[in-house]
Design an enzyme around this catalytic site. Structure first.
Site, PDB file in Angstrom:
ATOM      1  N   CYS A 246       0.905  -1.168   0.000  1.00 23.82           N
ATOM      2  CA  CYS A 246       0.000   0.000   0.000  1.00 23.82           C
ATOM      3  C   CYS A 246       0.929   1.199   0.000  1.00 23.82           C
ATOM      4  O   CYS A 246       1.192   1.800   1.030  1.00 23.82           O
ATOM      5  CB  CYS A 246      -0.885  -0.035   1.235  1.00 23.82           C
ATOM      6  SG  CYS A 246      -1.990  -1.444   1.257  1.00 23.82           S
ATOM      7  N   ALA A 248       1.357   4.296  -1.782  1.00 26.32           N
ATOM      8  CA  ALA A 248       1.228   5.738  -2.056  1.00 26.32           C
ATOM      9  C   ALA A 248       1.063   6.545  -0.774  1.00 26.32           C
ATOM     10  O   ALA A 248       0.416   6.071   0.161  1.00 26.32           O
ATOM     11  CB  ALA A 248       0.027   5.965  -2.961  1.00 26.32           C
ATOM     12  N   GLY A 251       6.272   7.409   0.774  1.00 27.69           N
ATOM     13  CA  GLY A 251       7.236   7.750   1.824  1.00 27.69           C
ATOM     14  C   GLY A 251       8.089   6.546   2.206  1.00 27.69           C
ATOM     15  O   GLY A 251       9.324   6.616   2.221  1.00 27.69           O
ATOM     16  N   LYS A 252       7.420   5.432   2.456  1.00 34.13           N
ATOM     17  CA  LYS A 252       8.170   4.242   2.910  1.00 34.13           C
ATOM     18  C   LYS A 252       8.835   3.534   1.734  1.00 34.13           C
ATOM     19  O   LYS A 252       9.871   2.895   1.905  1.00 34.13           O
ATOM     20  CB  LYS A 252       7.244   3.311   3.696  1.00 34.13           C
ATOM     21  CG  LYS A 252       6.684   4.004   4.944  1.00 34.13           C
ATOM     22  CD  LYS A 252       5.853   3.108   5.807  1.00 34.13           C
ATOM     23  CE  LYS A 252       5.194   3.888   6.929  1.00 34.13           C
ATOM     24  NZ  LYS A 252       4.107   4.800   6.480  1.00 34.13           N
ATOM     25  N   ASP A 270      -0.524   0.254  -5.311  1.00 32.37           N
ATOM     26  CA  ASP A 270      -1.583   0.994  -4.625  1.00 32.37           C
ATOM     27  C   ASP A 270      -2.840   0.881  -5.477  1.00 32.37           C
ATOM     28  O   ASP A 270      -2.757   0.749  -6.695  1.00 32.37           O
ATOM     29  CB  ASP A 270      -1.207   2.468  -4.412  1.00 32.37           C
ATOM     30  CG  ASP A 270      -1.965   3.084  -3.240  1.00 32.37           C
ATOM     31  OD1 ASP A 270      -1.413   3.139  -2.122  1.00 32.37           O
ATOM     32  OD2 ASP A 270      -3.131   3.490  -3.446  1.00 32.37           O
ATOM     33  N   ASP A 296      -5.937  -3.670  -6.727  1.00 32.37           N
ATOM     34  CA  ASP A 296      -6.723  -3.761  -5.497  1.00 32.37           C
ATOM     35  C   ASP A 296      -6.343  -5.061  -4.800  1.00 32.37           C
ATOM     36  O   ASP A 296      -6.710  -6.154  -5.260  1.00 32.37           O
ATOM     37  CB  ASP A 296      -8.218  -3.737  -5.838  1.00 32.37           C
ATOM     38  CG  ASP A 296      -9.067  -3.723  -4.580  1.00 32.37           C
ATOM     39  OD1 ASP A 296      -8.570  -4.135  -3.504  1.00 32.37           O
ATOM     40  OD2 ASP A 296     -10.240  -3.312  -4.676  1.00 32.37           O
ATOM     41  N   ASP A 315       1.454  -1.345   4.524  1.00 31.27           N
ATOM     42  CA  ASP A 315       1.157  -0.128   5.304  1.00 31.27           C
ATOM     43  C   ASP A 315      -0.329   0.127   5.081  1.00 31.27           C
ATOM     44  O   ASP A 315      -0.723   0.938   4.242  1.00 31.27           O
ATOM     45  CB  ASP A 315       2.019   1.026   4.788  1.00 31.27           C
ATOM     46  CG  ASP A 315       1.950   2.244   5.690  1.00 31.27           C
ATOM     47  OD1 ASP A 315       1.474   2.113   6.825  1.00 31.27           O
ATOM     48  OD2 ASP A 315       2.368   3.327   5.241  1.00 31.27           O
ATOM     49  N   CYS A 368      -1.093   3.237  11.019  1.00 31.35           N
ATOM     50  CA  CYS A 368      -0.961   4.400  11.897  1.00 31.35           C
ATOM     51  C   CYS A 368      -2.261   4.542  12.699  1.00 31.35           C
ATOM     52  O   CYS A 368      -2.696   5.631  13.008  1.00 31.35           O
ATOM     53  CB  CYS A 368      -0.622   5.678  11.123  1.00 31.35           C
ATOM     54  SG  CYS A 368      -1.845   6.121   9.876  1.00 31.35           S
TER      55      CYS A 368
HETATM   56  C1  LIG Z   1      -1.389   4.439   4.925  1.00 37.76           C
HETATM   57  S1  LIG Z   1      -1.507   4.763   3.234  1.00 37.76           S
HETATM   58  C2  LIG Z   1       0.096   4.289   2.669  1.00 37.76           C
HETATM   59  C3  LIG Z   1       1.195   5.293   2.968  1.00 37.76           C
HETATM   60  C4  LIG Z   1       2.503   4.933   2.284  1.00 37.76           C
HETATM   61  N1  LIG Z   1       2.940   3.588   2.599  1.00 37.76           N
HETATM   62  C5  LIG Z   1       3.624   5.883   2.623  1.00 37.76           C
HETATM   63  O1  LIG Z   1       4.440   5.595   3.486  1.00 37.76           O
HETATM   64  O2  LIG Z   1       3.697   6.962   1.995  1.00 37.76           O
HETATM   65  C6  LIG Z   1      -2.484   3.420   2.683  1.00 37.76           C
HETATM   66  C7  LIG Z   1      -2.589   3.274   1.175  1.00 37.76           C
HETATM   67  O3  LIG Z   1      -3.328   2.077   0.898  1.00 37.76           O
HETATM   68  C8  LIG Z   1      -3.997   2.266  -0.334  1.00 37.76           C
HETATM   69  N2  LIG Z   1      -5.063   1.249  -0.428  1.00 37.76           N
HETATM   70  C9  LIG Z   1      -6.295   1.299   0.119  1.00 37.76           C
HETATM   71  N3  LIG Z   1      -6.984   0.199  -0.186  1.00 37.76           N
HETATM   72  C10 LIG Z   1      -6.165  -0.577  -0.955  1.00 37.76           C
HETATM   73  C11 LIG Z   1      -6.320  -1.846  -1.607  1.00 37.76           C
HETATM   74  N4  LIG Z   1      -7.471  -2.526  -1.509  1.00 37.76           N
HETATM   75  N5  LIG Z   1      -5.287  -2.326  -2.329  1.00 37.76           N
HETATM   76  C12 LIG Z   1      -4.132  -1.622  -2.434  1.00 37.76           C
HETATM   77  N6  LIG Z   1      -3.927  -0.414  -1.839  1.00 37.76           N
HETATM   78  C13 LIG Z   1      -4.931   0.095  -1.113  1.00 37.76           C
HETATM   79  C14 LIG Z   1      -4.483   3.707  -0.250  1.00 37.76           C
HETATM   80  O4  LIG Z   1      -4.746   4.231  -1.536  1.00 37.76           O
HETATM   81  C15 LIG Z   1      -3.327   4.404   0.461  1.00 37.76           C
HETATM   82  O5  LIG Z   1      -2.478   5.009  -0.474  1.00 37.76           O
END
Ligand SMILES: C[S@@+](CC[C@H](N)C(=O)[O-])C[C@H]1O[C@@H](n2cnc3c(N)ncnc32)[C@H](O)[C@@H]1O
Length: 420
Positions: A246, A248, A251-252, A270, A296, A315, A368
């Site tokens: 996950c 976007a 950052g990580k 993502d 997804d 994440d 988080c």
């Molecule tokens: C907590 S954020 C991730 C932050 C990122 N790891 C960073 O450090 O910048 C969670 C991410 O999960 C994505 N997400 C939500 N549902 C998802 C799914 N079913 N499959 C893949 N990604 C998903 C969201 O679009 C979002 O960008």
């Protein structure tokens, strides 16, 4: 329109978008620094200010024009939490009714706010007996935190209203924390390292990212120290296949690439195509490369065709209850029913990703959130149904709180039994 009135009008509109229309504050149209500060401060204290204003209304706030209610709460914030003279705030609020298309409410706004100026001390003396009002947090969250961390409740709630420090991550493969600190100091930006976080530099006061020496070249990134634990715990090495599940805005992802110290084959996934573009932009700035895919991960077949991964970071999307001090709108936007909904998504993503973990490989489940329903309980349920999975050790829990060095994060490290 006077400058103070204009900022109040813009801030009121931003508050209304969150409190009434349930949009994230991040999606708000660009506002000047003054209006943005007023809006964020109002959202931070909304759940204390709105009940106090409510005591002065003869009819329920729900029947009032949303712009007028948002104006009352935003002006009340200025009365209590700014250095502006209260009479000036009331006058600006009366002026603001015209710009908000509510000129007929000007007398009402004047009367309510004048009473608020006179009576807010007595109103808060009564209302503040309730910790949910005193700390302006939603009651369901206060009740949940009382169960999760009873000894820390007051500290976590008070910490949720603090301004979080701006923390940098230094790319240790290209420079050092000491060199980055010296370069910042040369530009008049004071900072200090953070014990226990080898790449972190905490600024004494926030700065514009583009003013940071080496930011444009990717030597520095803006990232909370708690978020920096993810790459440290996953510890990818050169030659590995890594999935950032996950990813976007990336950052990580950047940190995983920096820490691997050599070539890794990293797939950043993502489900949100727009957010995935931000990963691409961040990697360009960091001068790093990864494969990107919009998928997804609730779909068990999403990773079909990918060879097993040695390391996986999830994440997971979550309530973000650990980062309230940075995003006070979360207090107004989240609902209790969101938590089981997040838990279902988190469980599904975990199952899809674990199926693609190589035997002997490591998966780090991160959120988080500070709620066990999205952390320990998701992992427990998964372990109970997956004989090949085992928890590496006690999860790492970072609590937010007064003066906390990090936001709230949860990390659980899982491995897959070798030879399965
Ligand atoms: C907590 S954020 C991730 C932050 C990122 N790891 C960073 O450090 O910048 C969670 C991410 O999960 C994505 N997400 C939500 N549902 C998802 C799914 N079913 N499959 C893949 N990604 C998903 C969201 O679009 C979002 O960008």
């Amino acid at each position: 329109m006077k400058e103070g009135t204009a900022a109040l009008v813009t801030a009121t509109r931003a508050v209304m978008r969150v409190a009434h229309d349930h949009h994230s504050a991040d999606d708000a149209p660009q506002a000047g620094a003054a209006a943005r500060a007023i809006a964020l401060g109002t959202l931070r204290w909304y759940l204390r200010l709105a009940p106090a204003i409510g005591q002065l209304l003869t009819r329920p706030a729900a029947g009032m024009a949303p712009a007028v209610h948002a104006l009352l709460v935003t002006a009340a914030h200025q009365v209590v939490y700014s250095r502006n003279a209260p009479e000036g705030v009331v006058d600006a609020a009366v002026d603001a009714t015209r710009a908000l298309d509510a000129p007929r409410a000007s007398g009402f706004v004047n009367a309510v706010l004048r009473r608020f100026v006179r009576e807010h001390g007595a109103l808060f003396a009564k209302l503040d007996a309730d910790p949910a009002v005193r700390h302006a947090h939603p009651r369901w969250l206060v009740d949940a935190l009382r169960k999760e961390a009873p000894g820390r409740l007051e500290d976590i709630l008070a910490g949720g209203n603090e301004r979080a420090p701006m923390t940098l991550r230094v790319d240790l493969s290209r420079t050092s924390v000491a060199a980055a600190q010296a370069a910042c100091a040369a530009r008049g930006i004071a900072s200090r390292p953070l014990a226990g976080f080898d790449a972190a530099l905490v600024l004494d006061s926030p700065a514009a990212a583009l003013d940071l020496p080496g930011f444009a070249e990717g030597l520095l990134s803006v990232q909370d120290a708690g978020a920096q634990r993810a790459a440290a715990l996953l510890a990818p090495r050169g030659g590995m296949r890594v999935l950032d599940a996950c990813a976007a805005p990336g950052g990580k992802t950047g940190h995983l690439l920096e820490i691997a110290g050599g070539d890794i084959d990293l797939l950043a996934v993502d489900s949100d195509a727009d957010r995935l573009e931000r990963v691409a932009g961040n990697l360009d700035r960091l001068q790093r490369r990864a494969r990107l895919a919009c998928l997804d991960l609730r779909d068990a077949g999403a990773l079909a065709g990918e060879a097993p991964f040695d390391r996986i970071l999830i994440d997971a999307p979550c309530s973000a209850t650990g980062v309230i001090r940075r995003h006070p709108d979360i207090k107004l936007l989240r609902r209790p029913a969101d938590i089981p909904a997040f838990a279902r998504v988190q469980g599904a993503i975990l199952a899809t990703c674990f199926a693609h973990l190589a035997p002997g490989g490591r998966l780090l489940y991160a959120t988080c959130s500070v709620l066990a329903a999205e952390n320990g309980r998701v992992v427990e349920r998964f372990l109970a149904s997956t004989p090949t999975a085992r928890l590496d050790g006690p999860p790492e829990q970072w609590w937010p709180g007064v003066g906390a060095p990090t936001d709230g994060f949860h990390y659980a490290s899982l491995t897959k039994a070798p030879g399965t």
